[in-house]
Design a protein around this motif. Structure first.
Motif, PDB file in Angstrom:
ATOM      1  N   THR A   1       0.835  -1.205   0.000  1.00 11.40           N
ATOM      2  CA  THR A   1       0.000   0.000   0.000  1.00 11.40           C
ATOM      3  C   THR A   1       0.869   1.254   0.000  1.00 11.40           C
ATOM      4  O   THR A   1       0.602   2.218  -0.734  1.00 11.40           O
ATOM      5  N   THR A   2       1.929   1.243   0.807  1.00  9.30           N
ATOM      6  CA  THR A   2       2.848   2.385   0.869  1.00  9.30           C
ATOM      7  C   THR A   2       3.505   2.630  -0.480  1.00  9.30           C
ATOM      8  O   THR A   2       3.595   3.772  -0.955  1.00  9.30           O
ATOM      9  N   TRP A   3       3.970   1.555  -1.120  1.00 11.38           N
ATOM     10  CA  TRP A   3       4.634   1.691  -2.423  1.00 11.38           C
ATOM     11  C   TRP A   3       3.684   2.247  -3.479  1.00 11.38           C
ATOM     12  O   TRP A   3       4.059   3.096  -4.284  1.00 11.38           O
ATOM     13  N   LEU A   4       2.447   1.761  -3.466  1.00 10.29           N
ATOM     14  CA  LEU A   4       1.484   2.223  -4.467  1.00 10.29           C
ATOM     15  C   LEU A   4       1.140   3.700  -4.265  1.00 10.29           C
ATOM     16  O   LEU A   4       0.941   4.435  -5.232  1.00 10.29           O
ATOM     17  N   LYS A   5       1.089   4.135  -3.010  1.00 11.17           N
ATOM     18  CA  LYS A   5       0.835   5.556  -2.741  1.00 11.17           C
ATOM     19  C   LYS A   5       1.982   6.410  -3.276  1.00 11.17           C
ATOM     20  O   LYS A   5       1.761   7.475  -3.861  1.00 11.17           O
ATOM     21  N   ARG A   6       3.210   5.932  -3.074  1.00  7.72           N
ATOM     22  CA  ARG A   6       4.360   6.670  -3.603  1.00  7.72           C
ATOM     23  C   ARG A   6       4.291   6.747  -5.129  1.00  7.72           C
ATOM     24  O   ARG A   6       4.573   7.785  -5.729  1.00  7.72           O
ATOM     25  N   TYR A   7       3.933   5.623  -5.731  1.00  7.03           N
ATOM     26  CA  TYR A   7       3.854   5.580  -7.188  1.00  7.03           C
ATOM     27  C   TYR A   7       2.778   6.532  -7.705  1.00  7.03           C
ATOM     28  O   TYR A   7       2.982   7.240  -8.700  1.00  7.03           O
ATOM     29  N   GLU A   8       1.639   6.562  -7.022  1.00  3.23           N
ATOM     30  CA  GLU A   8       0.562   7.461  -7.438  1.00  3.23           C
ATOM     31  C   GLU A   8       1.001   8.918  -7.332  1.00  3.23           C
ATOM     32  O   GLU A   8       0.642   9.746  -8.174  1.00  3.23           O
ATOM     33  N   ARG A   9       1.794   9.223  -6.286  1.00  2.00           N
ATOM     34  CA  ARG A   9       2.285  10.600  -6.147  1.00  2.00           C
ATOM     35  C   ARG A   9       3.221  10.956  -7.297  1.00  2.00           C
ATOM     36  O   ARG A   9       3.181  12.066  -7.830  1.00  2.00           O
ATOM     37  N   VAL A  10       4.084  10.000  -7.681  1.00  2.00           N
ATOM     38  CA  VAL A  10       4.995  10.245  -8.802  1.00  2.00           C
ATOM     39  C   VAL A  10       4.209  10.458 -10.087  1.00  2.00           C
ATOM     40  O   VAL A  10       4.495  11.364 -10.872  1.00  2.00           O
ATOM     41  N   LYS A  11       3.193   9.639 -10.303  1.00  2.00           N
ATOM     42  CA  LYS A  11       2.354   9.800 -11.497  1.00  2.00           C
ATOM     43  C   LYS A  11       1.680  11.169 -11.502  1.00  2.00           C
ATOM     44  O   LYS A  11       1.573  11.822 -12.538  1.00  2.00           O
TER      45      LYS A  11
END
Length: 304
Positions: A290-300
């Motif tokens: 979940t943490t990784w996906l949140k980071r990825y969404e922020r980058v996107k």
């Protein structure tokens, strides 16, 4: 957290590395790991609870870490680990005058060391014990004397007998087919390119786009490492994290990175690897994903 110890040690013509780390108060563990070329040969864990309360201080834990490291070093140099090591890498014979291995035995040891043992840990999620390895080594000696068509069948039956309480029978049978070449690992399918948009369907530059980041395979690899490295290094350290990335990236085709959900799939592969599963709980893996996906969404969001 106590500072760890890293040491390269030559033994029988081969260089080994011992890494001893303090996992911190939250986990309460000292972990000493013996490596060769990034591959784990042996791991030993010592709990803080093994110390009396009065020794559970910074000085006491520092001494425990040093003792644990020296214990692993002593076992390596004394030859106690030779039998285990031979299942992973070739080393000189432990005793002078030991009979040379037959060609069949050498061939079986090489296959087991390079293919079967890593697969048992990686694909079946089984952590092999010292007794398992002794049993496998004995089975190789016995099976190597059988006719060629029966050698590996006998060996794989014995391996299953040793680990049957820790793995699924059908999954094991599937891996035996892979090891014997009856079934090959299926490569990642190439994605079907989307149809070319008609002029009326082209998105205006000012409109928000729903596409994933346009990114090259190499850029995606770098992005995955940047977004996931903090948690991985806390669990398995920098060197093992690098080895895990290399393993995951080397197993997939460049076309894999063109998938819209490439990041999610890569995160799943990393978190489902044997080296991670045997160290952390399912709850931890779910939280980290979940943490990784949140980071990825922020980058996107920043790129859009």
């Amino acid at each position: 957290m106590i500072q760890g110890i890293n040491e390269n040690i030559p033994y029988r013509g081969v260089e080994f590395h011992i890494q001893t780390e303090d996992k911190g108060m939250e986990r309460g563990l000292i972990v000493s790991t013996l490596f060769h070329s990034g591959m784990i040969i042996l791991e030993k864990r010592v709990s803080y609870k093994d110390l009396p309360p009065e020794r559970q201080t910074e000085d006491g834990l520092s001494l425990l870490l040093k003792e644990t490291h020296e214990g692993m070093r002593r076992e390596l140099l004394s030859g106690e680990l030779d039998e285990r090591i031979r299942l992973f890498i070739p080393i000189e014979k432990a005793e002078k005058g030991e009979a040379a291995l037959s060609d069949a035995e050498e061939e079986m040891i090489k296959k087991v060391r390079e293919e079967v043992l890593p697969s048992i840990v990686r694909d079946l999620g089984v952590e092999l014990t010292r007794d398992d390895l002794k049993g496998i080594r004995k089975a190789i000696s016995v099976s190597s004397g059988l006719p060629p068509k029966d050698r590996y069948l006998s060996l794989y039956k014995e391996i299953f007998r040793l680990i049957q309480d820790r793995c699924d029978r059908d999954t094991y049978k599937g891996m035996v087919k892979v090891w014997t070449g009856l079934e090959k690992r299926k490569p990642e399918p190439r994605p079907v390119p989307p149809p070319r948009p008609t002029p009326s369907a082209v998105t205006h530059p000012s409109e928000p786009s729903s596409k994933e980041l346009e990114i090259t395979p190499e850029e995606m690899k770098q992005l995955v490492m940047r977004l996931t490295i903090p948690e991985l290094t806390r669990v398995i350290g920098e060197s093992l994290s690098e080895a895990l990335y290399h393993k995951v990236f080397s197993e997939i085709h460049d076309s894999f990175y063109l998938k819209e959900n490439a990041f999610i799939l890569l995160a799943d592969r990393i978190l489902s690897s044997g080296i991670i599963r045997k160290r952390v709980s399912d709850e931890w893996r779910a939280d980290v994903k979940t943490t990784w996906l949140k980071r990825y969404e922020r980058v996107k969001g920043l790129k859009s």
